[in-house]
Design a protein around this motif. Structure first.
Motif, mmCIF file in Angstrom:
data_model
loop_
_atom_site.group_PDB
_atom_site.id
_atom_site.type_symbol
_atom_site.label_atom_id
_atom_site.label_comp_id
_atom_site.label_asym_id
_atom_site.label_seq_id
_atom_site.Cartn_x
_atom_site.Cartn_y
_atom_site.Cartn_z
ATOM 1 N N LYS A 1 0.848 -1.128 -0.112
ATOM 2 C CA LYS A 1 0.039 0.008 -0.069
ATOM 3 C C LYS A 1 0.879 1.463 0.069
ATOM 4 O O LYS A 1 0.539 2.202 -0.519
ATOM 5 C CB LYS A 1 -0.793 -0.177 1.059
ATOM 6 C CG LYS A 1 -0.229 -0.025 2.641
ATOM 7 C CD LYS A 1 -1.581 -0.192 3.564
ATOM 8 C CE LYS A 1 -0.798 -0.436 4.909
ATOM 9 N NZ LYS A 1 -0.095 0.840 5.518
ATOM 10 N N GLU A 2 2.216 1.061 0.564
ATOM 11 C CA GLU A 2 2.995 2.436 0.485
ATOM 12 C C GLU A 2 3.205 2.771 -1.050
ATOM 13 O O GLU A 2 3.415 3.985 -0.936
ATOM 14 C CB GLU A 2 3.963 1.946 1.402
ATOM 15 C CG GLU A 2 3.737 1.809 2.948
ATOM 16 C CD GLU A 2 3.534 0.271 3.449
ATOM 17 O OE1 GLU A 2 3.031 0.284 4.439
ATOM 18 O OE2 GLU A 2 3.335 -0.280 2.650
ATOM 19 N N HIS B 1 0.491 4.976 -2.056
ATOM 20 C CA HIS B 1 0.276 6.167 -1.261
ATOM 21 C C HIS B 1 -1.361 5.928 -0.597
ATOM 22 O O HIS B 1 -1.942 6.956 -0.718
ATOM 23 C CB HIS B 1 0.257 7.445 -1.930
ATOM 24 C CG HIS B 1 1.596 7.622 -2.513
ATOM 25 N ND1 HIS B 1 2.019 8.756 -3.095
ATOM 26 C CD2 HIS B 1 2.914 6.981 -2.227
ATOM 27 C CE1 HIS B 1 3.316 8.756 -3.554
ATOM 28 N NE2 HIS B 1 3.853 7.624 -2.936
ATOM 29 N N ARG B 2 -1.389 4.771 -0.287
ATOM 30 C CA ARG B 2 -2.631 4.405 0.303
ATOM 31 C C ARG B 2 -2.313 3.952 1.844
ATOM 32 O O ARG B 2 -1.454 3.346 2.003
ATOM 33 C CB ARG B 2 -3.708 3.407 -0.092
ATOM 34 C CG ARG B 2 -3.981 3.650 -1.792
ATOM 35 C CD ARG B 2 -5.172 4.608 -1.789
ATOM 36 N NE ARG B 2 -4.786 6.113 -1.553
ATOM 37 C CZ ARG B 2 -5.357 7.203 -1.714
ATOM 38 N NH1 ARG B 2 -6.790 6.999 -1.671
ATOM 39 N NH2 ARG B 2 -4.758 8.256 -1.637
ATOM 40 N N GLN C 1 -2.544 5.323 -9.314
ATOM 41 C CA GLN C 1 -1.839 4.367 -8.287
ATOM 42 C C GLN C 1 -0.565 3.713 -9.478
ATOM 43 O O GLN C 1 0.488 3.332 -8.777
ATOM 44 C CB GLN C 1 -2.575 3.002 -7.942
ATOM 45 C CG GLN C 1 -3.510 3.492 -6.800
ATOM 46 C CD GLN C 1 -4.532 2.593 -6.147
ATOM 47 O OE1 GLN C 1 -4.002 1.256 -6.314
ATOM 48 N NE2 GLN C 1 -5.348 3.024 -5.159
ATOM 49 N N SER D 1 2.415 5.913 -9.482
ATOM 50 C CA SER D 1 3.142 5.907 -8.225
ATOM 51 C C SER D 1 3.944 4.630 -7.807
ATOM 52 O O SER D 1 5.172 4.633 -7.478
ATOM 53 C CB SER D 1 2.187 6.259 -6.997
ATOM 54 O OG SER D 1 2.722 6.177 -5.825
ATOM 55 N N HIS E 1 8.226 4.234 -7.478
ATOM 56 C CA HIS E 1 8.874 3.772 -6.377
ATOM 57 C C HIS E 1 9.516 2.332 -6.689
ATOM 58 O O HIS E 1 10.835 1.993 -6.115
ATOM 59 C CB HIS E 1 7.912 3.394 -5.077
ATOM 60 C CG HIS E 1 7.454 4.689 -4.510
ATOM 61 N ND1 HIS E 1 8.222 5.645 -3.934
ATOM 62 C CD2 HIS E 1 5.915 5.162 -4.280
ATOM 63 C CE1 HIS E 1 7.385 6.620 -3.437
ATOM 64 N NE2 HIS E 1 6.276 6.515 -3.660
ATOM 65 N N LEU F 1 10.474 5.935 -0.376
ATOM 66 C CA LEU F 1 9.223 6.073 0.195
ATOM 67 C C LEU F 1 9.298 7.632 1.196
ATOM 68 O O LEU F 1 10.258 7.557 1.492
ATOM 69 C CB LEU F 1 8.813 5.080 1.212
ATOM 70 C CG LEU F 1 8.510 3.755 0.511
ATOM 71 C CD1 LEU F 1 8.230 2.567 1.409
ATOM 72 C CD2 LEU F 1 7.361 3.652 -0.664
ATOM 73 N N HIS G 1 7.092 13.034 -2.137
ATOM 74 C CA HIS G 1 5.628 13.634 -2.263
ATOM 75 C C HIS G 1 5.590 13.757 -3.827
ATOM 76 O O HIS G 1 6.571 14.088 -4.410
ATOM 77 C CB HIS G 1 5.524 14.918 -1.924
ATOM 78 C CG HIS G 1 5.602 15.123 -0.238
ATOM 79 N ND1 HIS G 1 4.507 14.936 0.622
ATOM 80 C CD2 HIS G 1 6.761 14.961 0.715
ATOM 81 C CE1 HIS G 1 4.813 14.733 1.724
ATOM 82 N NE2 HIS G 1 6.290 15.028 2.009
ATOM 83 N N CYS H 1 8.296 14.526 -8.594
ATOM 84 C CA CYS H 1 8.388 14.052 -7.122
ATOM 85 C C CYS H 1 9.394 14.783 -6.557
ATOM 86 O O CYS H 1 10.218 15.304 -6.999
ATOM 87 C CB CYS H 1 8.581 12.395 -7.073
ATOM 88 S SG CYS H 1 9.988 11.903 -8.222
ATOM 89 N N HIS I 1 -5.859 9.245 4.073
ATOM 90 C CA HIS I 1 -5.138 9.470 5.208
ATOM 91 C C HIS I 1 -4.714 11.043 5.172
ATOM 92 O O HIS I 1 -5.232 11.799 4.397
ATOM 93 C CB HIS I 1 -3.608 8.942 4.747
ATOM 94 C CG HIS I 1 -3.126 9.409 3.225
ATOM 95 N ND1 HIS I 1 -3.645 8.560 2.262
ATOM 96 C CD2 HIS I 1 -2.186 10.057 2.777
ATOM 97 C CE1 HIS I 1 -3.058 9.127 1.152
ATOM 98 N NE2 HIS I 1 -2.452 10.138 1.754
ATOM 99 N N VAL J 1 -3.760 14.812 4.820
ATOM 100 C CA VAL J 1 -2.816 15.451 3.662
ATOM 101 C C VAL J 1 -2.958 16.886 4.025
ATOM 102 O O VAL J 1 -3.707 17.253 4.821
ATOM 103 C CB VAL J 1 -3.431 15.202 2.378
ATOM 104 C CG1 VAL J 1 -3.057 13.674 1.981
ATOM 105 C CG2 VAL J 1 -4.910 15.413 2.277
#
Length: 328
Positions: free
Chosen positions: A42-43, A46-47, A97, A100, A104, A111, A114, A179, A244, A246
């Motif tokens: 999930k990281e 970004h969830r 998603q 992202s 990564h 991680l 932004h 990023c 989450h 922000v």
């Protein structure tokens, strides 16, 4: 990192242990599950909740070409089904998603960095959006381009996607982002991160049926007494749009505002076929954001609405949402 790190072979429950002299052998060495399906970490997308992760795997095919797999649930608390079809905006979240994840997992962005989305485009084929007897399994071709680096690290890229379901194209689209390292973000956003600006009081929702929603908690527009203009309704307690904490209004919320403004303009029952959005700057939590819709000239088969968002006199988003033309 390879997607193989997400695959596991597990011993079959109930396998027998067999005595062979002083050694105990287990038949589980032979009886093992094949590759199992799980979500990606999930990281990487970004969830905070695994339940909100759409992606299940990925694999590099060429230097900058990948195949990502995803799954859409038959029912979702926010990306709701209408007329037996998956919500087109679940495809937009899947698209977000994917970028992202690859940043990564394949391009080495640590991680904690932004991401700033600059644009997103999506076109869906509604004939392949129908909800079936099982969750929808997707294979997504992703090609990354315009790759930017800074001091040897990824600074951003553009990517294009083709989403297929059972071999049929269900959606196409793309996006670009940059990023930013945490220390740079802290410097850029110091005023906002300090909490200097007080969050606005929660405003009343527009009638849900006017914007294609059932629950008022999912409405992101508030009436301000002007035709085709609303204030963005920012509920930071929303479990999906603010999944989450922000320090700014998420891009997916601005896309939902564009969708709801389009429904309010064209009428109930409208399903978006495409969206093109450009994000100019951060949309802040401590200032009103005015959403304005302008109906564009209709063609024989399509209707379109331009939706903009302004905050403190500055444009934060401009989007064009296209829908099938109504009969007559």
């Amino acid at each position: 990192m390879s997607a193989n790190t997400l695959r596991a072979e597990c011993a079959t429950p109930g396998t027998q242990h067999v005595e062979t002299g002083h050694r105990v052998a287990t038949r589980s060495a032979v009886l093992r599950y094949p590759s199992l399906t799980t979500t990606v970490p999930k990281e990487f997308v970004h969830r905070a909740s695994v339940a909100e992760v759409m992606l299940t795997d990925w694999e590099r095919r060429e230097d900058h070409r990948f195949v990502v797999t995803a799954q859409w649930p038959r029912s979702h608390s926010f990306f709701t089904t209408a007329n037996g079809c998956h919500d087109p905006l679940i495809a937009a979240e899947t698209l977000r998603q994917a970028g992202s994840l690859l940043a990564h997992a394949e391009y080495g962005v640590p991680l904690g960095h932004h991401f700033l989305m600059w644009d997103l485009s999506l076109t869906v084929l509604p004939e392949h959006l129908s909800v079936g007897d099982a969750p929808a399994a997707l294979d997504i071709d992703v090609v990354c381009s315009d790759i930017k680096t800074r001091r040897g690290s990824l600074a951003g890229f553009r990517y294009a996607t083709v989403m297929r379901r059972a071999g049929h194209v269900v959606a196409t689209g793309g996006a670009s982002f940059t990023c930013v390292a945490p220390h740079v973000y802290q410097r850029l956003r110091a005023h906002r991160l300090s909490g200097a600006g007080a969050q606005l009081p929660l405003t009343a929702p527009t009638a849900p049926q006017d914007v294609g929603r059932v629950s008022p908690t999912d409405v992101v527009l508030s009436p301000i007494g002007q035709r085709d203009r609303w204030q963005l309704r920012v509920d930071t307690r929303h479990p999906v749009l603010f999944e989450h904490p922000v320090d700014h209004i998420p891009g997916m919320m601005l896309l939902e505002a564009a969708r709801q403004a389009t429904v309010a303009t064209l009428g109930e029952g409208v399903t978006p076929l495409s969206v093109i959005a450009e994000f100019s700057r951060y949309a802040e939590l401590d200032a009103p954001c005015v959403i304005e819709a302008r109906r564009l000239p209709r063609t024989e088969h399509e209707e379109a609405v331009e939706v903009t968002g302004h905050q403190d006199g500055e444009q934060v988003v401009r989007s064009t949402v296209t829908a099938a033309a109504s009969a007559g």
